[in-house]
Design an enzyme around this catalytic site. Sequence first.
Site, short mmCIF file in Angstrom:
data_model
loop_
_atom_site.label_atom_id
_atom_site.label_comp_id
_atom_site.label_asym_id
_atom_site.label_seq_id
_atom_site.Cartn_x
_atom_site.Cartn_y
_atom_site.Cartn_z
N SER A 163 37.39 47.53 40.80
CA SER A 163 36.79 47.47 39.54
C SER A 163 35.72 48.71 39.45
CB SER A 163 35.98 46.34 39.09
OG SER A 163 35.78 46.14 37.76
N ASP A 249 45.06 41.85 33.51
CA ASP A 249 44.11 42.65 33.31
C ASP A 249 43.88 43.03 31.75
OD1 ASP A 249 42.11 43.63 35.43
OD2 ASP A 249 43.79 44.26 36.41
N HIS A 281 41.81 40.27 36.75
CA HIS A 281 40.88 40.96 37.29
C HIS A 281 40.32 40.69 38.52
CE1 HIS A 281 38.49 44.73 36.56
NE2 HIS A 281 37.37 44.00 37.21
#
Length: 307
Positions: A163, A249, A281
């Site tokens: 991320s 995602d 995610h």
Amino acid sequence: MDAPREDRKGEAPWKMSGEELEKQYSPSRWTVRHGPEETQRIYSEIGIEATRRARATRRSLLGVPYGAGDGETLDVYFPEAAAADAWPLFVFLHGGYWQSGSKDESAYMAGPLTARGVAVVVVGYTLAPKATLDQMADQVAQSIAFVQKRFPCNEGIYLCGHSAGAHLATMMLLENWTTERGVTPNFKAFFLISGVYDLEPIVHTSVSAPLRMTPEDARRNSPQWHLEAASTKPWGPACPVLVIVGQHDSPEFRRQSRELFQTLCRGGWRASFEDIQDVDHFEIIWKLTEQDYVLTQIILKTIFPEF
């Protein structure tokens, strides 16, 4: 692997309403098995437990300062059969939108990787609003230079970020290491997991406020806009870069990963694209606690091609 597609000439594909932009860049709103709050709780609990277990069962160096500033420390977890300093080094940068998260809850992969002879380094960095993106990128570069100097006989640095950490890891492809840091890290591969590489859309979301990010800051800190030129670095194109994204995602996170991969390909980088099925995610990273997880196996196969 997704086949590269033609760029949208003159079009900003992220242009959408403010409400939709907030949704696209809120990963917890795209989870498939749990609600947003429960997902965040599970994510944190698994990270805390994995880190506690690693500290209890592995030889380690904790809170090692790589600089003098706030948050400039890292943890090192050594392989079970540690001999000398000649191990592969898996260096991990945690996520949290540059404003949350900690090395103290991010040693997800320490157990499986150290069991295979890999030393794991989990890097801390100062979060917003105390630090800007420029300062965070500088800290990460400091940490890598420190690791290379501390373990000069390493068998390769494998840099991984998730991320926001994937963004910071990608920024390391732009560093002038020898000139600015006095060292050339022994990079062997990059693992960029569910990252954001063009920060311009972020400027228009609530994420931007603690970062105090201007459009100029966003462009300067967007590796998507600078990587083709960076491929001229002597170690650049030869170093594998794995761009990794989860099936669940958000569409914008998936678009950003695809377009980074395409940019790397155009620049001559040795890039590949991995679409990890049936994970969101958060699951994409917390499942690194599992030896048999597909991404754990991809990482080990990259480090040990004979694996």
